[in-house]
Scaffold this motif. Sequence first.
Motif, PDB file in Angstrom:
ATOM      1  N   ALA A  26       0.825  -1.204   0.000  1.00 27.97           N
ATOM      2  CA  ALA A  26       0.000   0.000   0.000  1.00 27.97           C
ATOM      3  C   ALA A  26       0.862   1.257   0.000  1.00 27.97           C
ATOM      4  N   GLU A  27       1.941   1.237   0.772  1.00 33.41           N
ATOM      5  CA  GLU A  27       2.842   2.390   0.799  1.00 33.41           C
ATOM      6  C   GLU A  27       3.488   2.608  -0.563  1.00 33.41           C
ATOM      7  N   HIS A  28       3.893   1.492  -1.209  1.00 31.16           N
ATOM      8  CA  HIS A  28       4.503   1.579  -2.531  1.00 31.16           C
ATOM      9  C   HIS A  28       3.510   2.145  -3.545  1.00 31.16           C
ATOM     10  N   GLN A  29       2.287   1.690  -3.479  1.00 29.83           N
ATOM     11  CA  GLN A  29       1.276   2.183  -4.409  1.00 29.83           C
ATOM     12  C   GLN A  29       1.000   3.667  -4.165  1.00 29.83           C
ATOM     13  N   GLY A  30       0.989   4.082  -2.886  1.00 32.18           N
ATOM     14  CA  GLY A  30       0.779   5.492  -2.586  1.00 32.18           C
ATOM     15  C   GLY A  30       1.868   6.371  -3.159  1.00 32.18           C
ATOM     16  N   LEU A  31       3.105   5.897  -3.089  1.00 36.13           N
ATOM     17  CA  LEU A  31       4.222   6.641  -3.680  1.00 36.13           C
ATOM     18  C   LEU A  31       4.028   6.807  -5.182  1.00 36.13           C
ATOM     19  N   ILE A  32       3.658   5.718  -5.842  1.00 38.62           N
ATOM     20  CA  ILE A  32       3.463   5.766  -7.292  1.00 38.62           C
ATOM     21  C   ILE A  32       2.373   6.771  -7.654  1.00 38.62           C
ATOM     22  N   GLU A  33       1.287   6.775  -6.893  1.00 39.29           N
ATOM     23  CA  GLU A  33       0.195   7.706  -7.171  1.00 39.29           C
ATOM     24  C   GLU A  33       0.656   9.156  -7.025  1.00 39.29           C
ATOM     25  N   ARG A  34       1.413   9.430  -5.956  1.00 41.80           N
ATOM     26  CA  ARG A  34       1.878  10.809  -5.744  1.00 41.80           C
ATOM     27  C   ARG A  34       2.854  11.231  -6.826  1.00 41.80           C
TER      28      ARG A  34
END
Length: 369
Positions: A26-34
């Motif tokens: 989830a943290e990795h996906q959040g980084l990608i989104e930002r």
Amino acid sequence: MSAETETYVAEAAPAPTPAVPDAAAAEHQGLIERWAERHGVDAARRLAEAEDLADAVAKEIVPDNTVDTYAKSWRVWERFCAATGLPVRESSRGALVAFVTWMLREGQQNGTGYAPSSASTHLAAAVVGLRERGVTVSGDDQGAARAALEGLAIKLLQAGERRGRGQAVGADVEGLRTIVRSCPDTLSGDRDKALVLTGFNYASRSQDPAGLQTGDVVLRPQGLVVAVLTGKTKHSVRNAKIPYARDPEICPVLAYTAYRTRLVAEHGAQWADPSTPAFVGIDQWGHVTGGMSPDSVTRAIKRISQRAGVPIHWTGHSLRIGLASEGRKQGKDGIAIADQGGWARHSRSMLGYMQRDDGWDDNAAAGLT
């Protein structure tokens, strides 16, 4: 979020697997989104690739023995959680304090407590394991566990309980002479002399001679240059220079060249190839079995010291301790000792090896009355 960004994020986000915890995914996906929102899809893709590279590099540079320690300590944490009924992926202050208390009281597989030094290692490695699995471990909670460990360790000392094997005995010059004189006139005996004498002179750990290839040890007019490539830090990866000794009986250069000459003469020119092991295993019948492992180096040093009748048997770390303590006794500069042995200058462990033998000569109370 644009449709293009949504498509990229969906493709790039890793599917949760046992190796990638949900929290980390989830943290990795959040980084990608930002990144995608801030810099666009192409830049987000390149940043994600750089992140993957950083993870790969971080994994690559961790020494094998550190990886082993992390794995062992995680198993200790899992045993603690199973014994206490606490969840494996939680790291509250209470859980960490309970962990160190359990380790000191009953944590070993045989039901006895760990030595405080071992408990400290397991605590640090378990925290690494928790963080790798996406668990947040606060510095305050970890600090509380460390304070508890230190306080309980003091209680053990006050109760007269001293755990652990203690620090290994350091090699000394007289011990080297005794060992050399006990070595038989065989290839195995010559190997033993070379292993101990060279290891003492560059403060070897067990993995150092095990990792040496023939091409890593070069004879120069002044002595040997040993390329130590198995060190754990930037200081311990070094080119150690070993000069000829004043006393030929315990000269590491003469011992190493005699051993290598005999190895090639008795077992063939292939052992002169730079890619072959510098130190070879030899069975009871005199057959060469290949290169030595760190464990076989440790066993060899213990066996060699037992054969010589050294009062307190040496371990794989005795040679390393010996250079620091003997160098200090003979007035060698601390920085020179650190550089030779691969310690950081003013290393606490190196100073500890020196101070064990300085308690009388370098004593604050000496000569005051």
